[in-house]
Enzyme design. Structure first.
Site, PDB file in Angstrom:
ATOM      1  CG  ASP A 193      -0.093  -0.242   2.363  1.00  0.00           C
ATOM      2  OD1 ASP A 193       0.980  -0.235   2.595  1.00  0.00           O
ATOM      3  OD2 ASP A 193      -0.914  -0.117   3.590  1.00  0.00           O
ATOM      4  CB  CYS A 196       5.717  -2.678   0.928  1.00  0.00           C
ATOM      5  SG  CYS A 196       6.899  -1.711  -0.398  1.00  0.00           S
ATOM      6  CG  HIS A 331       5.787  -5.689  -2.364  1.00  0.00           C
ATOM      7  ND1 HIS A 331       5.032  -5.056  -1.762  1.00  0.00           N
ATOM      8  CD2 HIS A 331       5.549  -7.080  -2.055  1.00  0.00           C
ATOM      9  CE1 HIS A 331       4.346  -5.691  -0.827  1.00  0.00           C
ATOM     10  NE2 HIS A 331       4.634  -6.995  -1.069  1.00  0.00           N
TER      11      HIS A 331
END
Length: 902
Positions: A193, A196, A331
């Protein structure tokens, strides 16, 4: 009380500036889900259907949504009107120990400024405990999370499923080899979101995303206070003008400029290592770690004195480990050890170079093993009990601040935003929406699947030309402001606003009738503290260890939770020429004896209710006491017959434990919801050969079956159907269970039981048995009623039917295990005559007769087993088609019935 620092006008304006929402299509050809996401969201998007993560540029048909409010409304409307199916929890909603990722993220801003008082267990501002304004994350410098082995495969909590297992395969294999070929170091899930990195660090520290907010605030404060040292250290790599952006990016509420992805970078990881006073190791795929780019590195707390980077035991704080999840490197995920196993070791060849500081500092800040590797994490974990107490304390602050429980906000996010494809909605918006829905009595929870549903009425239905408006107009003519108008859809009740010429829904009088997801009719209103407004008889979430009902949970009744449902019996009160009839609900088998009904309290309440203030009513009280005592006199505990409430024991979705083998997807149960709720077990579903044979027989013999006459049998059934008196009527909302009923009381009900007998040739009878009736007495009763000799009777009972065998030697006087209301089938054996009993056990004729009887019974048993399977399969088929089979008592009837359906 303020839980977060005030934003500057510029920050607030920047945050409000870009509220635009975009939509795009999942690029997976097997998915093609429509996704909605905000302009200021993360660079990557997790698909709400298939769970895969895609970069924004990979999405298909990306376009700006010009009217976000209309889009959200239509999504919610589709959830209301469409059949969505049983809910599937997304990764951010999977609950472990009652906590979801989103729940923890909601509490994180509070945890940044509150601590837990050791004496009271309550939350208290850190400044009031002389611990500063913001939580000092260096206190977690020697903590590390070790995941429980049973949670390793829990989606959304255990192993990451975003593709990292494939991307990091070679790296993980090298780590496994360095740890004696044991899997003791695994990448685990974090939400993507835009936070991370801090989510990954928080999970590596305590296993939850509870400290993401504090980590960001600590990082921002650290960079501000040490800005000159950072500028001097990185003057060759970072331009002076960049530092303002670097610091601003640390802010928990930072909104990036348009087109700039939200996320932190290497300089921030270096800052976090100094904040935590421990090294942070960033890993990548083997090819990435060998490349010239700084995709992997060892970030040392080089600005902190070594003596401040040690735990209470005097040992250096062990590194924590994070990694990239894919080649897109957008990510972060943490790598953690497994509880109960050896602590993971990172081999020397995978220990990256130090980032931003001299290489020789690695030996100062990292304790290296003899082979040059290092231990990751350590074994000092926060205890689960402490973590749950901490969360409970923060939940109270959240309730005080927002007026709603965070778990309810998390569920609203799950079922009203994530489920409909909306990604990236800010938590404060979800909180406001949840609070508004509760205050307006529009929020309901399903007792079967646990999903939240919202009672919504599309505005266009309420205006002139709308469905409800036109229906009210055509039914009632001129609409009047002082009148309520009811509609069958979810029992919606509206009033009329004459000024604006529209209908206004009254959600207090309205009732949602079914779950928007599983379509079950066991839905109840939800309070702001996330508690459920139960109705009498509802199964609660509290475990019961002494209940007779067998569901394992307590039941709500009149404001309390009981192990059992009550028994009910009618009572008549006569006083002063008035006669009042009431129903008494009686508890007497509770493990907590204080919950058992008190005869004097019950009698006093009844008399006070109907004859308040009457002089001399004490006499009536005593009469009522005597009546109740007579009705509830101690009897056999097995005679417990509680009120019947539809859905009181319906099994919930979460009761069904998934198979451990992920490759096995065979259903173990099917739950049919609704007023006639049923649970079909695995054994009932695995008769495919039998069902195919039955369907073939039905098709081949349909013309013959259609010609058979069953009027006589049906007439007999009508004549023998037991009449039932209506139960006690209780006022309850239409969304509640059916009215509790109980077999009408009769003086002989505790001494006898009635069973229905059905033969395989279509005859029926009703037998009245005593509770002491033996097997031979049952046979005699069947022989007398249906003219079937005992030696030709094969008795079966239950569903599926099982044979009622003769008692063993010495147990001939034991009563038969039949209950009141049981249905018994009798197959007439095909023996020609009664076996002759000989006095000599060695008689050849006796052996022949015995063998003949056994042979007949053996063949008959196989035939009956086949009939049982056919009956059961047909009942299953009819049930799945939503039909009732309670009036079908023979295989012929059932086959005919199913044939007509097909």
């Amino acid at each position: 009380m303020s839980q977060q620092p005030p934003q500057s006008p510029a920050q607030a304006q920047q945050r409000r500036r870009d509220r635009r929402i975009f939509s795009g299509t999942c690029p997976d050809p097997k998915c093609r889900a429509r996704l909605f996401f905000p302009a200021q969201g993360s660079a990557s998007i997790e698909c709400t259907d298939c769970g895969q993560r895609h970069e924004q540029r990979q999405l298909l048909e990306v376009e700006e949504v010009t009217e976000p409010d209309v889009v959200l409304h239509n999504l919610l409307r589709n959830a209301l009107l469409g059949v969505a199916g049983t809910p599937r929890r997304n990764t951010d909603m999977v609950k472990v120990m009652g906590l979801s990722n989103y729940h923890c993220k909601l509490l994180s801003p509070i945890l940044a400024r509150y601590g837990m008082d050791k004496q009271t267990g309550k939350a208290k501002l850190l400044r009031d405990m002389n611990q500063g304004d913001v939580f000092d994350c260096s206190l977690l410098g020697d903590r590390a999370f070790l995941i429980e082995s049973e949670h390793v495969d829990t989606v959304g909590y255990g192993k990451d499923r975003s593709g990292s297992l494939l991307y990091l395969h070679d790296t993980l294999e090298d780590i496994k080899k360095a740890n004696s070929n044991q899997e003791c170091f695994i990448p685990v899930h974090v939400d993507g979101d835009g936070h991370c990195l801090v989510h990954a660090v928080s999970r590596a520290l305590v296993g939850r995303e509870l400290f993401w907010h504090a980590l960001r605030e600590n990082l921002k404060k650290h960079l501000k206070e040490n800005l000159d040292r950072y500028k001097a250290l990185f003057h060759d790599f970072i331009d002076v003008a960049e530092w303002e952006d670097i610091i601003n990016e640390c802010d928990p509420w930072f909104v990036p400029p348009e087109g700039v992805p939200l996320g932190l970078r290497n300089i921030h990881i270096f800052g976090l290592a100094n904040v935590l006073h421990r090294p942070i190791i960033l890993l990548d795929s083997l090819s990435g770690m060998r490349s010239s780019g700084d995709y992997s590195a060892t970030f040392l707390p080089g600005l902190i004195p070594v003596e401040n980077c040690k735990g209470k035991d005097g040992q250096l704080n062990k590194p924590i480990c994070i990694a990239w999840s894919s080649s897109g490197r957008n990510h972060y995920i943490p790598l953690v050890g497994i509880k109960g196993g050896p602590l993971p070791k990172l081999p020397l060849k995978l220990l990256p170079k130090a980032w931003g500081v001299p290489q020789d500092l690695i030996r100062k800040y990292v304790k290296l093993e003899e082979d040059g590797g290092c231990v990751i994490g350590g074994d000092r974990s926060l205890q689960d009990k402490y973590l749950l107490r901490l969360v409970a304390a923060m939940e109270e602050v959240f309730m005080d601040k927002h007026g709603i429980h965070p778990s309810l906000v998390a569920d609203v996010h799950q079922y009203f935003y994530r489920r409909t494809g909306v990604i990236g909605i800010q938590p404060e918006e979800v909180t406001a929406a949840a609070k508004k829905a509760v205050l307006e009595n529009r929020l309901y929870k399903c007792l079967i699947c646990g999903a939240l549903s919202e009672l919504l009425v599309p505005p266009e239905w309420l205006a002139p030309g709308g469905k409800l408006y036109n229906l009210a107009k055509s039914t009632h003519g001129q609409l009047k402001p002082d009148k309520n108008y009811s509609f069958p859809l979810n029992n919606v009740v509206c009033s009329y606003d004459a000024v604006n010429d529209i209908l206004v829904p009254d959600f207090t009088l309205s009732n949602l009738t079914s779950c928007n997801w599983c379509r079950g009719n066991n839905v109840r209103r939800v309070r702001s503290d996330s508690s459920i407004v139960y109705l009498d008889g509802d199964r609660t979430n509290t475990r019961s260890y002494g209940g007779k009902c067998g569901c394992g949970f307590k039941h709500y009744w009149d404001g309390k939770e009981y192990d059992n449902l009550p028994e009910a019996f009618p009572i008549t009160l006569e006083w002063g020429g008035r006669v009042v009839r009431e129903t008494v609900y009686w508890f007497q088998y509770e493990s907590d004896t204080s919950l058992n009904s008190n005869v004097y309290d019950v009698a006093m309440k009844l008399v006070t209710k109907h004859f308040p203030g009457e002089f001399g009513s004490e006499i009536l009280v005593q009469k009522v006491v005597n009546t109740i005592l007579h009705q509830t006199a101690k009897k056999n505990p097995d005679d417990y017959t509680p009120v019947s409430i539809d859905g009181a024991h319906v099994q919930r979705v979460e009761d069904i434990k998934p198979e451990q083998d992920s490759d096995s997807h065979l259903p173990t149960k099917i739950i049919l919801t609704g007023q006639k709720a049923k649970t079909l077990h695995k054994e009932e579903l695995n008769m495919s050969k039998t069902e195919r044979k039955i369907q073939q027989n039905i098709t081949e013999q349909a013309s013959v079956m259609q010609k058979r006459k069953s009027d006589k049998i049906k007439q007999e059934e009508k004549g023998n159907v037991r009449s039932s008196s209506p139960g006690t009527v209780r006022d309850s909302p239409s969304s509640g269970p059916s009215t509790p009923t109980k077999t009408p009381y009769s003086p002989t009900s505790s001494k006898e039981k009635k069973i229905r007998i059905t033969t395989n040739d279509g005859r029926q009878a009703m037998l009245t048995l005593k509770f002491s009736t033996t097997f031979s007495e049952l046979q005699d009763g069947i022989a007398k009623e249906l003219d079937i000799p005992p030696y030709l009777q094969s008795i079966r009972y239950g569903f599926p039917p099982k044979e009622l065998l003769p008692p063993k030697d010495g147990m001939e006087n034991e009563p038969v295990p039949l209950q009141h209301g049981d249905r018994v089938t009798v197959e007439i054996l095909k023996a020609k005559e009664k076996p002759i009993q000989h006095t000599s056990p060695h008689s050849a004729h006796a052996v022949t007769e015995e063998d003949s009887a056994v042979s007949v019974k053996s063949v008959s048993k196989e035939l009956q087993d086949q009939i049982d399977k056919e009956m059961y399969s047909l009942c299953l088929l009819a049930t799945l088609m939503g039909k009732e089979t309670h009036d079908l008592h023979s295989l012929h009837d059932l086959q005919q019935f199913v044939h007509n359906l097909l």
